[in-house]
Structures are given as structure tokens and as C-alpha cells.
Design an enzyme around this catalytic site. Structure first.
Site, PDB file in Angstrom:
ATOM      1  N   LYS A   1      -9.168   0.038  -6.027  1.00  0.00           N
ATOM      2  CA  LYS A   1      -9.186   0.412  -4.725  1.00  0.00           C
ATOM      3  C   LYS A   1     -10.803   1.260  -4.458  1.00  0.00           C
ATOM      4  CE  LYS A   1      -7.777   2.026  -0.956  1.00  0.00           C
ATOM      5  NZ  LYS A   1      -6.581   2.906  -0.490  1.00  0.00           N
TER       6      LYS A   1
ATOM      7  N   ASP B   1       1.272   2.582   3.564  1.00  0.00           N
ATOM      8  CA  ASP B   1       0.693   3.946   3.233  1.00  0.00           C
ATOM      9  C   ASP B   1       1.364   5.169   3.364  1.00  0.00           C
ATOM     10  OD1 ASP B   1      -1.706   5.378   2.801  1.00  0.00           O
ATOM     11  OD2 ASP B   1      -2.159   5.446   4.851  1.00  0.00           O
TER      12      ASP B   1
ATOM     13  N   HIS C   1       1.629   5.440  -1.756  1.00  0.00           N
ATOM     14  CA  HIS C   1       1.181   6.521  -2.432  1.00  0.00           C
ATOM     15  C   HIS C   1       2.708   7.096  -2.983  1.00  0.00           C
ATOM     16  CE1 HIS C   1      -2.969   6.667  -1.135  1.00  0.00           C
ATOM     17  NE2 HIS C   1      -2.345   6.264   0.091  1.00  0.00           N
TER      18      HIS C   1
ATOM     19  N   HIS D   1      -4.576  -0.347   5.698  1.00  0.00           N
ATOM     20  CA  HIS D   1      -4.263   0.240   6.843  1.00  0.00           C
ATOM     21  C   HIS D   1      -5.124  -0.072   7.886  1.00  0.00           C
ATOM     22  CE1 HIS D   1      -6.950   3.052   5.192  1.00  0.00           C
ATOM     23  NE2 HIS D   1      -6.174   3.700   4.210  1.00  0.00           N
TER      24      HIS D   1
ATOM     25  N   HIS E   1     -10.356   1.479   1.437  1.00  0.00           N
ATOM     26  CA  HIS E   1     -10.159   2.298   2.689  1.00  0.00           C
ATOM     27  C   HIS E   1     -11.331   2.200   3.463  1.00  0.00           C
ATOM     28  CE1 HIS E   1      -8.804   6.207   4.700  1.00  0.00           C
ATOM     29  NE2 HIS E   1     -10.031   5.998   4.936  1.00  0.00           N
TER      30      HIS E   1
ATOM     31  N   HIS F   1       0.829  -1.156   0.010  1.00  0.00           N
ATOM     32  CA  HIS F   1       0.036   0.162  -0.175  1.00  0.00           C
ATOM     33  C   HIS F   1       0.945   1.226  -0.221  1.00  0.00           C
ATOM     34  CE1 HIS F   1      -3.558   2.205   1.332  1.00  0.00           C
ATOM     35  NE2 HIS F   1      -2.799   3.245   1.182  1.00  0.00           N
TER      36      HIS F   1
HETATM   37  N1  NCD Z   1      -3.673   7.803   4.437  1.00  0.00           N
HETATM   38  C1  NCD Z   1      -3.637   9.137   4.540  1.00  0.00           C
HETATM   39  O1  NCD Z   1      -4.019   9.793   5.251  1.00  0.00           O
HETATM   40  N2  NCD Z   1      -3.657   9.567   3.226  1.00  0.00           N
HETATM   41  C2  NCD Z   1      -3.703   8.913   2.000  1.00  0.00           C
HETATM   42  C3  NCD Z   1      -5.014   8.464   1.439  1.00  0.00           C
HETATM   43  C4  NCD Z   1      -5.267   7.124   2.344  1.00  0.00           C
HETATM   44  O2  NCD Z   1      -4.552   6.162   2.124  1.00  0.00           O
HETATM   45  O3  NCD Z   1      -6.347   7.260   2.820  1.00  0.00           O
HETATM   46  C5  NCD Z   1      -3.172  10.037   0.905  1.00  0.00           C
HETATM   47  O4  NCD Z   1      -3.293   9.711  -0.303  1.00  0.00           O
HETATM   48  O5  NCD Z   1      -2.531  11.212   1.367  1.00  0.00           O
HETATM   49 ZN    ZN Z   2      -3.106   5.305   1.557  1.00  0.00          ZN
HETATM   50 ZN    ZN Z   3      -6.851   5.105   2.818  1.00  0.00          ZN
END
Ligand code: NCD
Ligand code: ZN
Ligand code: ZN
Length: 347
Positions: free
Chosen positions: A99, A247, A16, A174, A136, A14
Site C-alpha cells: 500500500k 474502507d 481497516h 476509494h 491512496h 479495502h
Molecule cells: N479513509 C480514511 O479516512 N481513513 C483511513 C485511512 C485511509 O484509507 O485513507 C483510516 O485508516 O482511518
Molecule cells: Zn482506507
Molecule cells: Zn486511504
């Protein structure tokens, strides 16, 4: 006491990475530790077609430093009107998962699902094609207390969804609560969960230590200590239903240190070190490899990696900030020392 730790090369289930100039920072950090990562599709605009996923994958690959091996595993963003036909194209393009962001639940989720029933034909196509559903897991009802949104999601959304799609593989991303850890542990083999390093290391006090701490703010938000302990127990239990998903979610520092700060913690610069810290504190370093390197690929039906990653016991302090395009990126726990350090990665 062990002073070096060699693991099968881990994967991040997971992540970003963002896009554009951000990739020059995020991709090298992740590729220095992980062989593969599930790349989240919540770009602006979101990744909703196989074609967009392929183009995004190419931009990520172009940012992998020479000599490093890294495979981005792509995902699509579920909307109320993602056509079932796109699932077949996605499968053919090598996309592995879709997702689900409940609309408004988190960063860049405005285009998310307003009512899960609207997506049923698409979920059927995923079940048929063998694409995983990543969720999520928080409801967005403002009447529901922020700290209860994950538990309510399980009861009101996830449980009915699993009944209606008994053959769909689902990852609850998460997880942050005892309720979620218990629900996943007791479910059938088609449900698993990722756990972040920060939810293993911190409880909600971290958000308010000596003042408000925006770099500890993420969604789902950090919970009470009893929940952190339940997550540590799940991650170190040896159960194949729990695996690593950082995450890591970078935002420009100025957008986190703001009147309305963005949700997301950046941990990719020292991801496995943070997990090692959490596992060591639980006396379970011997369980880290299965959590970081075995359970994820086993659940996704992918081969385990053959390379290795070696960590050494060493006190070091990661940089307090990184360039992030034109902006500045401040990682979680900036300026704090860590007890383990990656010293070698072998593909
Ligand atoms: N985890 C977070 O707080 N933020 C994530 C999005 C997500 O995974 O929910 C993001 O893209 O910034
Ligand atoms: Zn995330
Ligand atoms: Zn998330």
C-alpha cells in the site's frame, strides 16, 4: 420487486481492522458478510515486514468467531526504504499487495512515501513477484485544494508511475471523483479501482447537514453530487475495473467528535446493506453481485468464492454504537434505518 437477494459471497478489497481489542468488534462484523478482505497495513507502527504481516494475520484469525470462515489477505506498507528483498519474503508469506500512502495524506501515514522515486527498486520487485500496488490517491501539497488532491495525484503521480511500471497491477483505492472514475475506465487492464459505500450514497452536503458531522468525515473527503453520480455510474456499469472496497475505518468516537477529528467512516457492521441501498437507488441491484463478488477476485487473480450471502428487504436500524476496546465506536449513519438486511451467510 425483489425481496430477497442471494449473491456469491462477497469480498472487501479495502478494509481497516485495526489491532488489539478492536479486533473483537471489527473482525466479526466483516466475517459475517465477507469471505476475504484486503487488510490495510496502517497500524502504529505500520506493517512493513512479511513477519509482521504474518503475526497480524494470526491475531485477526484468532478473532474470527467459531463457525465463521474468513480469510484476511495481507498487505505491506510502502515506505521510502522498504527493501526489495522484503517483497520476495512477502510473496512467500502470502502477502498479496503493498500500500502506497503519500506521507501525511491520511490516518497513520506519517511513515508513508515522501517521493515515489525512492521506491522504484521495490516497485520493480513487486512487478517481478506479481504483488499489486494499492494507492491512496491524493497529493499532500498544502497548496493544492483538498477537493482537487485526487485529480492532481492522477496527473502528477499515477500517470508517470504507470508509464514507468507498465507491468504492475495497480488499484486506485476509494476513488471519489468523476476524473478518477473516467481515468480508470479508460486505462488498460492493469488498473482498477475500489469504491466505498459512503461515496456512492453521500455527497459533501452530508458533512454539514444541520451542523458539522464528524462521522461522515473520511479521506478522500466526500465530493460534490456530480462526482457521486459518476461513481454510481462506474460501480453499476458492469465494468470489471470497479469493485467493492468499504474502507471501513473505525476510530474511537471521542477522537472523531473532537476539535481535530480523525478521518475514517465505520461501515463494516452493515457494509453490503449500504451498497445494496446505493445500487437499488440506481435501479441496478442486478449489478451488485458482479461488483461485490466477481470483479475483485478476477482482478487480483484469485478464485471467486463459492458460498453465498442472502439479503432480505427489511427495514431495520443497526445499533448506534459498538464497543471498541475501552472506547465507543459510532458507525456511519448511526440511528438511520436501512432497507436491506443480511439474513444468511453460507461458506
Ligand atoms: N479513509 C480514511 O479516512 N481513513 C483511513 C485511512 C485511509 O484509507 O485513507 C483510516 O485508516 O482511518
Ligand atoms: Zn482506507
Ligand atoms: Zn486511504
Amino acid at each position: 420487486m425483489t425481496d430477497t437477494l442471494t449473491l456469491t459471497r462477497p469480498d472487501d478489497w479495502h478494509l481497516h481492522l485495526r489491532d488489539g481489542a478492536a479486533l473483537a468488534t471489527t473482525v466479526p462484523h466483516t466475517a459475517a458478510q465477507f469471505a476475504r478482505a484486503i487488510v490495510m497495513p496502517n497500524l502504529k507502527p505500520p506493517v512493513t515486514t512479511a513477519e509482521a504481516a504474518l503475526a497480524y494475520r494470526a491475531r485477526i484469525q484468532a478473532a474470527v468467531p467459531t463457525g465463521m470462515a474468513f480469510e484476511p489477505l495481507m498487505t505491506l506498507y510502502l515506505t521510502d526504504n522498504l527493501p526489495p528483498e522484503e517483497i520476495r519474503r512477502a510473496k512467500a508469506a502470502g502477502v498479496v499487495a503493498v500500500k502506497l500512502y503519500p506521507a501525511g495524506a491520511t490516518t497513520n501515514s506519517d511513515a508513508g512515501v515522501t517521493d515515489i522515486r525512492k521506491t522504484y527498486a521495490t516497485l520493480e520487485a513487486m512487478q517481478r513477484e506479481g504483488l499489486l500496488l494499492l494507492v491512496h490517491g491524493e497529493v499532500t501539497d498544502p497548496e493544492v485544494d483538498l477537493f482537487d488532491r485526487e485529480a492532481v495525484f492522477i496527473e502528477c503521480v499515477l500517470e508517470p508511475l504507470r508509464r514507468d511500471f507498465a507491468g504492475l497491477k495497480i488499484v486506485m483505492e476509494h476513488i471519489t471523483t468523476r476524473e478518477a472514475a473516467q481515468y480508470v475506465a479508460e486505462a488498460d487492464g492493469l488498473l482498477a479501482a475500489t469504491i466505498t459505500a459512503h461515496h456512492l450514497l453521500y455527497n459533501r452536503n452530508a458533512l454539514f447537514t444541520g451542523g458539522i458531522r464528524p462521522h461522515w468525515y473520511c479521506l478522500p473527503v466526500l465530493k460534490r453530487e456530480q462526482h457521486r453520480q459518476a461513481l454510481v455510474a462506474a460501480a453499476t456499469s458492469g465494468s470489471p475495473k470497479f469493485f467493492l472496497g468499504t474502507d471501513s475505518a473505525p476510530h474511537p468516537a471521542a477522537l472523531k467528535e473532537a476539535a481535530v477529528g480523525c478521518a475514517g467512516c465505520y461501515t463494516a457492521h452493515a457494509a453490503i446493506e449500504l451498497y445494496a441501498q446505493a445500487f437499488e437507488a440506481a435501479g441496478a441491484l442486478d449489478r451488485l453481485e458482479a461488483f461485490a463478488s466477481h470483479h475483485g477476485p478476477d482482478f487480483y487473480g484469485l478464485p471467486r468464492n463459492t458460498g453465498t450471502l442472502t439479503l432480505r428487504r427489511e427495514r431495520w436500524t443497526p445499533p448506534a454504537s459498538f464497543p471498541f476496546g475501552e472506547a465507543e465506536l459510532k458507525p456511519l449513519a448511526a440511528g438511520e434505518a436501512l432497507g436491506w438486511r443480511v439474513v444468511a451467510e453460507r461458506a
